[in-house]
Design an enzyme around this catalytic site. Sequence first.
Site, PDB file in Angstrom:
ATOM      1  N   SER A 105      31.791  43.407  16.947  1.00 33.97           N
ATOM      2  CA  SER A 105      33.223  43.701  17.463  1.00 33.97           C
ATOM      3  C   SER A 105      34.041  44.106  19.093  1.00 33.97           C
ATOM      4  O   SER A 105      34.500  43.223  20.032  1.00 33.97           O
ATOM      5  CB  SER A 105      33.791  44.479  16.317  1.00 33.97           C
ATOM      6  OG  SER A 105      33.817  45.026  15.529  1.00 33.97           O
ATOM      7  N   ASP A 127      26.541  52.907  10.688  1.00 32.60           N
ATOM      8  CA  ASP A 127      25.356  53.601  11.201  1.00 32.60           C
ATOM      9  C   ASP A 127      25.248  54.113  12.709  1.00 32.60           C
ATOM     10  O   ASP A 127      24.071  54.214  12.623  1.00 32.60           O
ATOM     11  CB  ASP A 127      24.965  51.668  11.558  1.00 32.60           C
ATOM     12  CG  ASP A 127      24.412  51.246   9.884  1.00 32.60           C
ATOM     13  OD1 ASP A 127      24.291  51.172   9.676  1.00 32.60           O
ATOM     14  OD2 ASP A 127      24.952  49.669  10.435  1.00 32.60           O
ATOM     15  N   HIS A 249      27.206  49.722  -1.146  1.00 33.43           N
ATOM     16  CA  HIS A 249      28.322  50.253  -0.548  1.00 33.43           C
ATOM     17  C   HIS A 249      29.273  51.592  -0.344  1.00 33.43           C
ATOM     18  O   HIS A 249      30.178  51.674  -0.149  1.00 33.43           O
ATOM     19  CB  HIS A 249      29.066  49.064  -0.560  1.00 33.43           C
ATOM     20  CG  HIS A 249      28.694  47.868  -0.207  1.00 33.43           C
ATOM     21  ND1 HIS A 249      28.107  47.423  -0.061  1.00 33.43           N
ATOM     22  CD2 HIS A 249      29.819  47.181   1.185  1.00 33.43           C
ATOM     23  CE1 HIS A 249      27.676  46.073   0.465  1.00 33.43           C
ATOM     24  NE2 HIS A 249      28.519  46.204   1.644  1.00 33.43           N
ATOM     25  N   GLN A 251      28.071  54.080   0.382  1.00 38.03           N
ATOM     26  CA  GLN A 251      27.977  54.914   1.838  1.00 38.03           C
ATOM     27  C   GLN A 251      29.168  55.106   3.052  1.00 38.03           C
ATOM     28  O   GLN A 251      29.997  55.217   4.033  1.00 38.03           O
ATOM     29  CB  GLN A 251      26.859  54.115   2.620  1.00 38.03           C
ATOM     30  CG  GLN A 251      25.574  55.026   2.127  1.00 38.03           C
ATOM     31  CD  GLN A 251      24.329  54.141   2.247  1.00 38.03           C
ATOM     32  OE1 GLN A 251      23.715  54.028   3.323  1.00 38.03           O
ATOM     33  NE2 GLN A 251      23.876  52.762   1.678  1.00 38.03           N
ATOM     34  N   ARG A 252      30.258  53.576   2.922  1.00 40.96           N
ATOM     35  CA  ARG A 252      31.284  53.088   2.962  1.00 40.96           C
ATOM     36  C   ARG A 252      32.250  53.614   2.831  1.00 40.96           C
ATOM     37  O   ARG A 252      33.225  53.907   3.897  1.00 40.96           O
ATOM     38  CB  ARG A 252      31.286  51.365   3.148  1.00 40.96           C
ATOM     39  CG  ARG A 252      30.414  50.645   3.912  1.00 40.96           C
ATOM     40  CD  ARG A 252      30.613  49.043   4.193  1.00 40.96           C
ATOM     41  NE  ARG A 252      29.731  49.087   5.199  1.00 40.96           N
ATOM     42  CZ  ARG A 252      29.311  48.664   6.213  1.00 40.96           C
ATOM     43  NH1 ARG A 252      29.898  49.427   7.232  1.00 40.96           N
ATOM     44  NH2 ARG A 252      28.479  47.326   6.433  1.00 40.96           N
TER      45      ARG A 252
END
Length: 319
Positions: A105, A127, A249, A251-252
């Site tokens: 990004s 991360d 996912h 974890q997100r």
Amino acid sequence: MKKIAVLTSGGDVPGMNAAIRAVVRKAAFHGINVVGIKHGYEGLVKGYLEELDLGSVGGIIQRGGTHLNSARCPEFKEDAVQQQGIENLRAAGIEGLVVIGGDGSYRGAMDLVKKGFPAVGVPGTIDNDVPGTEYTIGFDTALNTVVESIDKIRDTATSHENSFIVEVMGRDAGDIALWAGLAAGAETVLIPEEDYDLDDIVARLDRGAARGKKHSIIIVAEGVMSGNELAKLIKEKTGKETRVSVLGHIQRGGSPTARDRVLASQFGAHAVELLMEGKYGRAVGIRNHQVIDYDMPEAFEKNHEADVSLYTLMKELSI
């Protein structure tokens, strides 16, 4: 400066909404209007814009994900696509852009700066792998999610006297695995930044078994290998089965922790200050408990490094 925009790019993380809220509220405090760009750089190119006000960001600080949605846009690397994005911004009267995301990004934001459009970056990735800042938005929440999951896995591992391999996110960086391993008392942790030794892993498991330990937890970051691959290697070496749990996912998601909410609020507000002060091509971060900013290229031209002292401590405590 009368109008700025904000977008979220790449993988979503808990705390992005808190950062969006901070951008809108800090800007409003100074009489600046804010436009939200939906679906990241894709939305920038396609003109997915919406006005954001205090009502728009009410009640989102506790929500996971991103109010603005996110998407990956590989074609944004092309000059013509970048130019289209800039034209859309200028046509809407937007004078500056806050980009919330990871190193990819930031690269997109820096491309805009090189073409003369003001942009600044806010680090948002579970991360925790953006060089220049000690912490990124989303890391603390993801870490707590992983530790809570491992605690539950250990309960069943203890009950059935099994060894478990827990695979966590971290393609190029092992912070989630390393920090979770230390916090959850894992027997072994494998991270991309450090070479692993299968014989050492087996020796650690054997030492535990020799003193009567009936279960063990091994954490592997996805960038090293998959949990199933590691289980196969251990079986080939020892003949023993290990169970595998891939957290994926989960974890997100989830409501951001207080730490992530505070960090995101600080980062979002500081990003607005940078635009107001004419400091473009800067990335927001935190070092030694102080919010700082630095040249954005540092965030993607350098490689993330694991905390060697934590890794050493992890190995010492998991004897």
